[in-house]
Motif scaffolding. Structure first.
Motif, PDB file in Angstrom:
ATOM      1  N   VAL A 234      -0.839 -12.169  -0.267  1.00 48.25           N
ATOM      2  CA  VAL A 234       0.215 -12.463  -1.252  1.00 48.25           C
ATOM      3  C   VAL A 234      -0.323 -12.300  -2.667  1.00 48.25           C
ATOM      4  CG1 VAL A 234       1.688 -14.300  -2.168  1.00 48.25           C
ATOM      5  CG2 VAL A 234       1.530 -13.948   0.295  1.00 48.25           C
ATOM      6  N   LEU A 235      -1.526 -12.791  -2.915  1.00 52.29           N
ATOM      7  CA  LEU A 235      -2.126 -12.648  -4.244  1.00 52.29           C
ATOM      8  C   LEU A 235      -2.379 -11.177  -4.587  1.00 52.29           C
ATOM      9  CD1 LEU A 235      -4.596 -15.660  -4.397  1.00 52.29           C
ATOM     10  CD2 LEU A 235      -2.444 -15.374  -5.620  1.00 52.29           C
ATOM     11  N   SER A 236      -2.759 -10.379  -3.612  1.00 49.87           N
ATOM     12  CA  SER A 236      -2.994  -8.954  -3.898  1.00 49.87           C
ATOM     13  C   SER A 236      -1.685  -8.254  -4.237  1.00 49.87           C
ATOM     14  CB  SER A 236      -3.689  -8.275  -2.726  1.00 49.87           C
ATOM     15  OG  SER A 236      -2.835  -8.210  -1.602  1.00 49.87           O
ATOM     16  N   VAL A 237      -0.571  -8.617  -3.577  1.00 49.53           N
ATOM     17  CA  VAL A 237       0.724  -8.027  -3.915  1.00 49.53           C
ATOM     18  C   VAL A 237       1.136  -8.461  -5.324  1.00 49.53           C
ATOM     19  CG1 VAL A 237       3.182  -8.009  -3.329  1.00 49.53           C
ATOM     20  CG2 VAL A 237       1.466  -7.785  -1.519  1.00 49.53           C
ATOM     21  N   ILE A 238       0.915  -9.728  -5.655  1.00 50.74           N
ATOM     22  CA  ILE A 238       1.245 -10.213  -7.006  1.00 50.74           C
ATOM     23  C   ILE A 238       0.379  -9.502  -8.046  1.00 50.74           C
ATOM     24  CG2 ILE A 238       1.145 -12.240  -8.517  1.00 50.74           C
ATOM     25  CD1 ILE A 238       1.938 -13.898  -6.046  1.00 50.74           C
ATOM     26  N   TRP A 239      -0.909  -9.319  -7.747  1.00 50.66           N
ATOM     27  CA  TRP A 239      -1.796  -8.628  -8.688  1.00 50.66           C
ATOM     28  C   TRP A 239      -1.337  -7.184  -8.903  1.00 50.66           C
ATOM     29  CZ3 TRP A 239      -4.961  -4.344  -7.800  1.00 50.66           C
ATOM     30  CH2 TRP A 239      -5.759  -3.984  -8.882  1.00 50.66           C
ATOM     31  N   VAL A 240      -0.969  -6.494  -7.830  1.00 43.69           N
ATOM     32  CA  VAL A 240      -0.506  -5.111  -7.952  1.00 43.69           C
ATOM     33  C   VAL A 240       0.744  -5.062  -8.829  1.00 43.69           C
ATOM     34  CG1 VAL A 240       0.568  -3.212  -6.669  1.00 43.69           C
ATOM     35  CG2 VAL A 240      -1.549  -4.223  -5.840  1.00 43.69           C
ATOM     36  N   ALA A 241       1.684  -5.980  -8.598  1.00 40.69           N
ATOM     37  CA  ALA A 241       2.922  -5.988  -9.385  1.00 40.69           C
ATOM     38  C   ALA A 241       2.621  -6.230 -10.858  1.00 40.69           C
ATOM     39  CB  ALA A 241       3.865  -7.066  -8.861  1.00 40.69           C
ATOM     40  N   ARG A 242       1.796  -7.210 -11.161  1.00 43.32           N
ATOM     41  CA  ARG A 242       1.464  -7.534 -12.557  1.00 43.32           C
ATOM     42  C   ARG A 242       0.696  -6.402 -13.224  1.00 43.32           C
ATOM     43  NH1 ARG A 242      -2.623  -9.900 -15.437  1.00 43.32           N
ATOM     44  NH2 ARG A 242      -1.950 -11.178 -17.186  1.00 43.32           N
ATOM     45  N   ASP A 243      -0.295  -5.850 -12.530  1.00 43.45           N
ATOM     46  CA  ASP A 243      -1.102  -4.782 -13.105  1.00 43.45           C
ATOM     47  C   ASP A 243      -0.270  -3.529 -13.328  1.00 43.45           C
ATOM     48  OD1 ASP A 243      -3.905  -4.076 -13.897  1.00 43.45           O
ATOM     49  OD2 ASP A 243      -3.568  -2.493 -12.407  1.00 43.45           O
TER      50      ASP A 243
ATOM     51  N   ILE B 177       6.532  -2.417  -3.350  1.00 42.51           N
ATOM     52  CA  ILE B 177       6.911  -1.978  -2.002  1.00 42.51           C
ATOM     53  C   ILE B 177       5.715  -1.351  -1.292  1.00 42.51           C
ATOM     54  CG2 ILE B 177       8.381  -0.379  -0.714  1.00 42.51           C
ATOM     55  CD1 ILE B 177      10.495  -0.843  -2.959  1.00 42.51           C
ATOM     56  N   ILE B 178       4.948  -0.545  -2.019  1.00 42.15           N
ATOM     57  CA  ILE B 178       3.760   0.079  -1.419  1.00 42.15           C
ATOM     58  C   ILE B 178       2.716  -0.975  -1.095  1.00 42.15           C
ATOM     59  CG2 ILE B 178       1.842   1.671  -1.863  1.00 42.15           C
ATOM     60  CD1 ILE B 178       3.836   3.353  -3.501  1.00 42.15           C
ATOM     61  N   ALA B 179       2.565  -1.964  -1.956  1.00 40.91           N
ATOM     62  CA  ALA B 179       1.557  -3.003  -1.735  1.00 40.91           C
ATOM     63  C   ALA B 179       1.915  -3.915  -0.577  1.00 40.91           C
ATOM     64  CB  ALA B 179       1.363  -3.824  -2.999  1.00 40.91           C
ATOM     65  N   LEU B 180       3.158  -3.913  -0.154  1.00 44.39           N
ATOM     66  CA  LEU B 180       3.543  -4.733   0.997  1.00 44.39           C
ATOM     67  C   LEU B 180       2.927  -4.232   2.292  1.00 44.39           C
ATOM     68  CD1 LEU B 180       7.272  -5.541   0.199  1.00 44.39           C
ATOM     69  CD2 LEU B 180       5.321  -7.074   0.077  1.00 44.39           C
ATOM     70  N   VAL B 181       2.492  -2.969   2.320  1.00 42.29           N
ATOM     71  CA  VAL B 181       1.747  -2.460   3.477  1.00 42.29           C
ATOM     72  C   VAL B 181       0.365  -3.100   3.395  1.00 42.29           C
ATOM     73  CG1 VAL B 181       0.811  -0.414   4.610  1.00 42.29           C
ATOM     74  CG2 VAL B 181       3.016  -0.297   3.410  1.00 42.29           C
ATOM     75  N   PRO B 182       0.016  -3.913   4.381  1.00 37.84           N
ATOM     76  CA  PRO B 182      -1.238  -4.685   4.274  1.00 37.84           C
ATOM     77  C   PRO B 182      -2.463  -3.784   4.053  1.00 37.84           C
ATOM     78  CG  PRO B 182       0.060  -5.428   6.145  1.00 37.84           C
ATOM     79  CD  PRO B 182       0.723  -4.202   5.619  1.00 37.84           C
ATOM     80  N   PHE B 183      -3.241  -4.155   3.073  1.00 40.80           N
ATOM     81  CA  PHE B 183      -4.528  -3.563   2.694  1.00 40.80           C
ATOM     82  C   PHE B 183      -4.412  -2.103   2.246  1.00 40.80           C
ATOM     83  CE2 PHE B 183      -5.532  -6.859   5.877  1.00 40.80           C
ATOM     84  CZ  PHE B 183      -6.131  -7.748   5.025  1.00 40.80           C
ATOM     85  N   ILE B 184      -3.721  -1.274   2.956  1.00 41.06           N
ATOM     86  CA  ILE B 184      -3.611   0.138   2.603  1.00 41.06           C
ATOM     87  C   ILE B 184      -2.847   0.298   1.290  1.00 41.06           C
ATOM     88  CG2 ILE B 184      -2.668   2.364   3.322  1.00 41.06           C
ATOM     89  CD1 ILE B 184      -3.210   1.486   6.213  1.00 41.06           C
ATOM     90  N   GLY B 185      -1.802  -0.495   1.080  1.00 43.84           N
ATOM     91  CA  GLY B 185      -1.018  -0.414  -0.150  1.00 43.84           C
ATOM     92  C   GLY B 185      -1.846  -0.769  -1.372  1.00 43.84           C
ATOM     93  N   VAL B 186      -2.667  -1.818  -1.264  1.00 43.07           N
ATOM     94  CA  VAL B 186      -3.511  -2.225  -2.389  1.00 43.07           C
ATOM     95  C   VAL B 186      -4.584  -1.178  -2.655  1.00 43.07           C
ATOM     96  CG1 VAL B 186      -5.123  -3.987  -3.200  1.00 43.07           C
ATOM     97  CG2 VAL B 186      -3.060  -4.662  -1.981  1.00 43.07           C
ATOM     98  N   ILE B 187      -5.142  -0.627  -1.625  1.00 42.26           N
ATOM     99  CA  ILE B 187      -6.160   0.419  -1.796  1.00 42.26           C
ATOM    100  C   ILE B 187      -5.534   1.653  -2.437  1.00 42.26           C
ATOM    101  CG2 ILE B 187      -7.691   2.003  -0.560  1.00 42.26           C
ATOM    102  CD1 ILE B 187      -8.176  -0.312   1.444  1.00 42.26           C
ATOM    103  N   ALA B 188      -4.327   2.027  -1.997  1.00 38.07           N
ATOM    104  CA  ALA B 188      -3.636   3.179  -2.590  1.00 38.07           C
ATOM    105  C   ALA B 188      -3.360   2.929  -4.064  1.00 38.07           C
ATOM    106  CB  ALA B 188      -2.336   3.450  -1.839  1.00 38.07           C
ATOM    107  N   TYR B 189      -2.931   1.707  -4.399  1.00 41.46           N
ATOM    108  CA  TYR B 189      -2.679   1.395  -5.812  1.00 41.46           C
ATOM    109  C   TYR B 189      -3.961   1.502  -6.630  1.00 41.46           C
ATOM    110  CZ  TYR B 189      -1.632  -0.936 -10.117  1.00 41.46           C
ATOM    111  OH  TYR B 189      -1.505  -1.214 -11.447  1.00 41.46           O
ATOM    112  N   CYS B 190      -5.036   0.965  -6.112  1.00 41.79           N
ATOM    113  CA  CYS B 190      -6.314   1.018  -6.854  1.00 41.79           C
ATOM    114  C   CYS B 190      -6.768   2.461  -7.080  1.00 41.79           C
ATOM    115  CB  CYS B 190      -7.384   0.236  -6.107  1.00 41.79           C
ATOM    116  SG  CYS B 190      -7.147  -1.546  -6.188  1.00 41.79           S
TER     117      CYS B 190
END
Length: 168
Positions: free
Chosen positions: A29-38, A51-64
């Motif tokens: 949840v914190l990683s999705v919030i961080w992606v949205a804020r960043d 929406i992309i960050a809702l895919v667990p782990f892969i979404g956050v990695i894609a955003y980074c």
């Protein structure tokens, strides 16, 4: 086998497993919030990144990997610095003849000696070629001013020559 599992699955192990699961969910949840804020701060389409960050782990990695390199405020600051530097550079120009960098008050190009500006016949300030009046002494620039300047210039150059011929 069930006896073995019941012996291994103790209340302490159940509690540790529950704590780990809760921590993973909180981290997610914190990683999705961080992606949205960043993404919002970087000026991107933050709702798409949520929406992309809702895919667990892969979404956050894609955003980074794909996020914009600068924050929006940093980009705005860079644009302001560029505008300030361009304004400072407007004080300078280039010689139309050779392209050498010249300052705004140069009368001649120091490289090719091309005349960049005219001089006022009365006060000798540099004048822009488009001006019709000298802003320093209010002398009209043009046919009348240049004729008067030519007379005064020829009189000034003739005086030293006459003085030299008298001394001989």
């Amino acid at each position: 086998m069930s006896e073995l599992l019941s012996q291994l699955w103790t209340p302490e192990l159940q509690m540790a497993f529950t704590v780990v699961i809760v921590l993973v969910v909180v981290l997610y949840v914190l990683s999705v919030i961080w992606v949205a804020r960043d993404a919002y701060l970087r000026g991107g389409a933050w709702y798409v990144w949520i929406i992309i960050a809702l895919v667990p782990f892969i979404g956050v990695i894609a955003y980074c990997l794909l996020r914009p390199p600068l924050l929006q405020i940093d980009r705005d600051e860079q644009e302001l610095e560029i505008a300030i530097k361009q304004r400072e550079l407007m004080k300078y120009g280039e010689c139309a003849n050779c392209g050498y960098p010249v300052e705004s008050d140069y009368v001649l190009c120091p490289n090719c000696h091309q005349r960049l500006k005219n001089l006022c016949n009365v006060c000798n300030h540099a004048l822009d070629p488009t001006w019709t009046v000298c802003p320093y002494c209010a002398t009209p620039v043009g046919a009348r001013g240049s004729a008067r300047g030519a007379v005064s210039r020829s009189a000034r150059t003739a005086q030293p020559q006459q003085a030299a011929s008298r001394q001989r």
